[in-house]
Enzyme design. Structure first.
Site, PDB file in Angstrom:
ATOM      1  N   HIS A 331      -8.094   6.457  14.179  1.00 56.07           N
ATOM      2  CA  HIS A 331      -9.558   7.150  13.661  1.00 56.07           C
ATOM      3  C   HIS A 331      -9.977   8.174  15.111  1.00 56.07           C
ATOM      4  O   HIS A 331     -11.483   9.049  14.662  1.00 56.07           O
ATOM      5  CB  HIS A 331     -10.565   6.766  13.176  1.00 56.07           C
ATOM      6  N   GLU A 350     -10.805   8.250   6.011  1.00 57.93           N
ATOM      7  CA  GLU A 350      -9.490   6.492   5.892  1.00 57.93           C
ATOM      8  C   GLU A 350      -8.349   7.068   5.004  1.00 57.93           C
ATOM      9  O   GLU A 350      -7.593   6.292   5.997  1.00 57.93           O
ATOM     10  CB  GLU A 350     -10.497   5.806   4.924  1.00 57.93           C
ATOM     11  N   ASP A 405     -21.486   3.488   0.883  1.00 53.40           N
ATOM     12  CA  ASP A 405     -20.189   2.957   0.726  1.00 53.40           C
ATOM     13  C   ASP A 405     -19.513   2.163  -0.433  1.00 53.40           C
ATOM     14  O   ASP A 405     -18.515   1.808  -0.217  1.00 53.40           O
ATOM     15  CB  ASP A 405     -21.036   1.408   1.106  1.00 53.40           C
ATOM     16  N   TYR A 413      -8.324   4.551   0.676  1.00 56.48           N
ATOM     17  CA  TYR A 413      -7.065   3.864   1.831  1.00 56.48           C
ATOM     18  C   TYR A 413      -6.109   4.336   1.534  1.00 56.48           C
ATOM     19  O   TYR A 413      -5.564   5.440   2.492  1.00 56.48           O
ATOM     20  CB  TYR A 413      -7.931   3.400   2.140  1.00 56.48           C
TER      21      TYR A 413
HETATM   22  N1  BES Z   1     -15.058   3.226   9.339  1.00 60.36           N
HETATM   23  C1  BES Z   1     -14.379   1.645   9.069  1.00 60.36           C
HETATM   24  C2  BES Z   1     -15.193   1.161   8.393  1.00 60.36           C
HETATM   25  C3  BES Z   1     -16.643   1.218   7.562  1.00 60.36           C
HETATM   26  C4  BES Z   1     -16.397   2.679   6.447  1.00 60.36           C
HETATM   27  C5  BES Z   1     -17.587   0.964   7.511  1.00 60.36           C
HETATM   28  C6  BES Z   1     -17.319   2.667   5.449  1.00 60.36           C
HETATM   29  C7  BES Z   1     -18.657   1.292   6.881  1.00 60.36           C
HETATM   30  C8  BES Z   1     -18.220   2.248   5.418  1.00 60.36           C
HETATM   31  C9  BES Z   1     -13.115   0.874   9.377  1.00 60.36           C
HETATM   32  O1  BES Z   1     -12.308   2.253  10.580  1.00 60.36           O
HETATM   33  C10 BES Z   1     -12.160   0.352   8.198  1.00 60.36           C
HETATM   34  O2  BES Z   1     -11.622   1.400   7.592  1.00 60.36           O
HETATM   35  N2  BES Z   1     -12.025  -1.100   8.217  1.00 60.36           N
HETATM   36  C11 BES Z   1     -11.104  -1.787   7.573  1.00 60.36           C
HETATM   37  C12 BES Z   1     -10.292  -1.928   8.109  1.00 60.36           C
HETATM   38  C13 BES Z   1      -8.608  -1.158   8.018  1.00 60.36           C
HETATM   39  C14 BES Z   1      -7.527  -1.987   8.756  1.00 60.36           C
HETATM   40  C15 BES Z   1      -8.603  -1.018   6.881  1.00 60.36           C
HETATM   41  C16 BES Z   1     -12.087  -3.127   7.340  1.00 60.36           C
HETATM   42  O3  BES Z   1     -13.395  -3.379   8.227  1.00 60.36           O
HETATM   43  O4  BES Z   1     -11.578  -3.430   7.201  1.00 60.36           O
HETATM   44 ZN    ZN Z   2     -10.347   4.031   8.970  1.00 57.05          ZN
END
Ligand code: BES
Ligand code: ZN
Length: 631
Positions: A331, A350, A405, A413
């Site tokens: 990121h 993402e 969200d 993703y």
């Molecule tokens: N930026 C995201 C977390 C997020 C997304 C927070 C949308 C609030 C709103 C973070 O980079 C993320 O994607 N985290 C994932 C982990 C990843 C390995 C897919 C998680 O927290 O599971």
């Molecule tokens: Zn992410």
């Protein structure tokens, strides 16, 4: 300037469960006959609907925070001073606030400012409108947070590893920053920031900025973030923290009792940054550190610049869950350097990050390992395609009055990942890498919409290499296009053979040869346990492999989920302990969902939730309140 495009969404119901069996090869006209026409993309509509601010007229360039953190009152108080740029000569500047008390507003060198508060909106909060003139340079807002805050998590000592000191952290993404700082709450504009943060003397404060490495005597910490970032990346954590170096530019913060374990787990981080740079250009944020937070943190990780916030559930003891660090590090390019303009374009953050994450993982740990990650991702995507309504299955979204969200699904993703993998496959890896590196360089410190990316993609990859790719189907339509790249994992094929044998022989020892299995092979095995597996079969697996006691959070979570599905009750004690301790929404949702599927299960879920809810961040309890029908 840009043309309006109207796209057709077709075969809505059949696509919902069909995955890649969608009718995507039919022509647009043929599709239109049988179906509802949905305007999916409206490219001129680049404005962000998740802010009440007038950021296109007048905007913050720099934010200075002078705040104090009180654990007694569970409150942040202080001033946010915005240095502004008045683009259109506006006579007022509007900020987003949610659950904040505004105490006073001053302009420039201290003259009293006139302001009004708008009506409260459940989703967006309350606009704070301040009168200015075209010469106004600074707007200072004196404010305090309230118990209605959505960003802040206040932890009592018992909720920490050390059990002695309290802890506090913020979560800004997607639109929560406005509930701890009055800001123009949109990713479309970037700000630099500085801060003076006063905390209790025995605690340390860290931010998504230049950071201290030791506690100081005064409890006053000063921060500087000279690179411009969207406000969802302004972040703060306060606790009994210590720092351990990993290499010259990477390190880890955590509570003292966990620091050694964290430093071991994240020991590859320095090399990860090196590998990432080799792929897509220099790391432009100076240091890359990670803070491992208490278990209530609602996400796996959050890419706050210079200081990723991470869940302690990745500390498995064997470095098996570090793909999450590769993700948050990635990121630093996709998301933090090049940022989605609106939350409708979230896949640009993402999807690119998952692609980059897997390239880092491949460089570090090889192709076999990464194939497993990609195949698990594909399984997630298939599950999501089954669960999401068609309007939420396109990469570009139209969230409008939905919470951003809601965009956080495997569509952004994994469909995003597979689209980029398709482009890689079609253009050839070397060409695609040059394209991506140039993309990051061209858009660094900028924001971008899906349509701008589309134009860039056509001009710099599709046309030069004369490629034919159904990019609009990927970006704007539901379902998964037929040309989704296939992933084959030889390691997973081996796991599947064992699984087959297990059901054939009903004999764990004879059928399963798991002594060399990695975490991911276990995940594949457990995920693919068939419907109708009996509690007795679960007990056999458990007796041999002690899965209920697994110290690996990913393994434990999926094992618990399957156990609930198959009526295997020997997990009850461990399940409850897991749900009460861990606040990571990705684990909580499937477990509460599985429990809530039967009346007895739901009762159990509600009883556990009563104890667990105080340990969850707003992000998690808000989702689970809804899931259990408690809202
Ligand atoms: N930026 C995201 C977390 C997020 C997304 C927070 C949308 C609030 C709103 C973070 O980079 C993320 O994607 N985290 C994932 C982990 C990843 C390995 C897919 C998680 O927290 O599971
Ligand atoms: Zn992410």
């Amino acid at each position: 300037m840009r043309k309006l495009i109207y796209l057709t969404l077709i075969g809505l119901t059949s696509i919902a469960c069909a995955g890649n069996e969608s009718e995507s090869n039919e022509s647009e006209t043929a599709k239109a006959d049988s179906t509802e026409v949905v305007k999916v993309a409206h490219p001129e509509d680049d404005i962000d609907h998740h802010t009440l601010s007038n950021y296109t007229e007048v905007r913050t360039k720099h934010l200075h925070l002078d705040i104090a953190v009180s654990f007694e009152n569970k409150q942040i108080t202080g001033t946010a001073t915005h240095t502004i740029e008045n683009i259109t000569g506006a006579d007022h500047i509007d900020f987003d606030t949610k659950g904040l008390n505004i105490i006073a507003v001053t302009l420039d060198e201290g003259e009293a400012g006139e302001y009004t508060m708008g009506e409260y909106d459940e989703l967006l909060g309350t606009v704070l409108s301040v009168k200015i003139n075209e010469n106004t340079e600074k707007v200072s807002i004196q404010y305090e947070t309230t118990e209605k805050t959505e960003a802040l998590d206040w932890l009592m000592p018992a909720q920490t590893a050390g059990k002695v000191e309290p802890f506090m952290y913020t979560q800004g993404q997607s639109i929560f920053t406005r509930s701890w700082i009055p800001v123009q709450g949109t990713p479309a504009i970037r700000i630099t920031y500085s801060a003076k943060v006063t905390v209790p003397k025995n605690l340390m404060a860290v931010m998504s900025a230049s950071n201290p490495v030791h506690k100081n005597e005064t409890g006053i910490y000063e921060f500087d973030m000279p690179q411009a970032i969207p406000c969802y990346l302004v972040a703060l954590a306060v606790g009994d923290l210590e720092f351990a170096e990993i290499d010259h530019r990477t390190g880890v913060y955590s509570e003292p009792s966990m620091l050694k374990d964290c430093a071991y787990e994240l020991g590859d981080m320095g090399n990860m940054v090196n590998e990432a740079e080799k792929l897509y250009g220099n790391y432009l944020w100076d240091r890359y550190d990670v803070i491992v937070l208490p278990p209530s943190f609602p996400f796996g990780g959050m890419e706050n610049p210079r200081l990723t916030f991470a869940t302690p559930t990745i500390i498995a003891g064997d470095r098996s869950l570090v793909a999450l660090i590769a993700h948050e590090l990635a990121h630093s390019w996709s998301g933090n350097l090049v940022t989605n303009s609106t939350w409708n374009d979230f896949w640009l953050n993402e999807g690119f990050t998952v692609y980059f994450e897997r390239r880092i993982m491949e460089a570090m740990y090889g192709k076999d390992y990464t194939d497993m990650l990609a195949l698990l991702g594909y399984q997630d995507l298939m599950r999501t395609m089954d669960e999401e309504t068609t309007d939420m299955q396109s990469l570009k979204l139209q969230l409008m009055s939905k919470h951003p969200d809601d965009a956080m699904s495997d569509i952004a993703y994994e469909k995003g990942y597979f689209f980029l993998r398709l482009l890689e496959q079609t253009a050839g890896r070397d060409n695609f890498d040059v394209f991506l590196k140039n993309y990051f360089d061209s858009y660094k410190f900028k924001t971008i919409t899906t349509e701008e990316f589309r134009t860039y993609l056509v001009a710099n990859l599709i046309e030069p290499y004369k490629l034919e790719v159904n990019i609009d189907e990927w970006m704007y339509e539901s379902g998964l296009p037929d040309n989704c790249p296939q992933v084959i994992s030889t390691l997973f094929n081996g796991v599947e053979a064992n699984l087959e044998q297990f059901y054939k022989t009903n004999d764990v020892k004879k059928s399963i040869h798991a002594s060399n299995w990695t975490t991911h092979e276990w995940l594949h095995f457990i995920r693919n346990l068939k419907e109708g597996t009996t509690p007795a079969q679960m007990a056999m697996l458990d007796a041999e492999y002690h899965l209920t006691q697994s110290g690996n959070s990913e393994v434990a979570a999926i094992w618990f989920e399957k156990s609930i599905n198959f009526g295997y009750n020997k997990i009850d004690k461990e399940l409850e302990a897991f749900l009460v301790k861990i606040g990571r929404r990705k684990f909580l949702m499937p477990l509460y969902t599985a429990l809530a599927a039967t009346p007895e299960g739901k009762e159990k879920a509600i009883a556990i939730y009563k104890k667990a809810r105080p340990n969850y961040h707003y992000v998690s309890f808000n989702s689970i309140d809804e899931l259990l029908g408690l809202k």
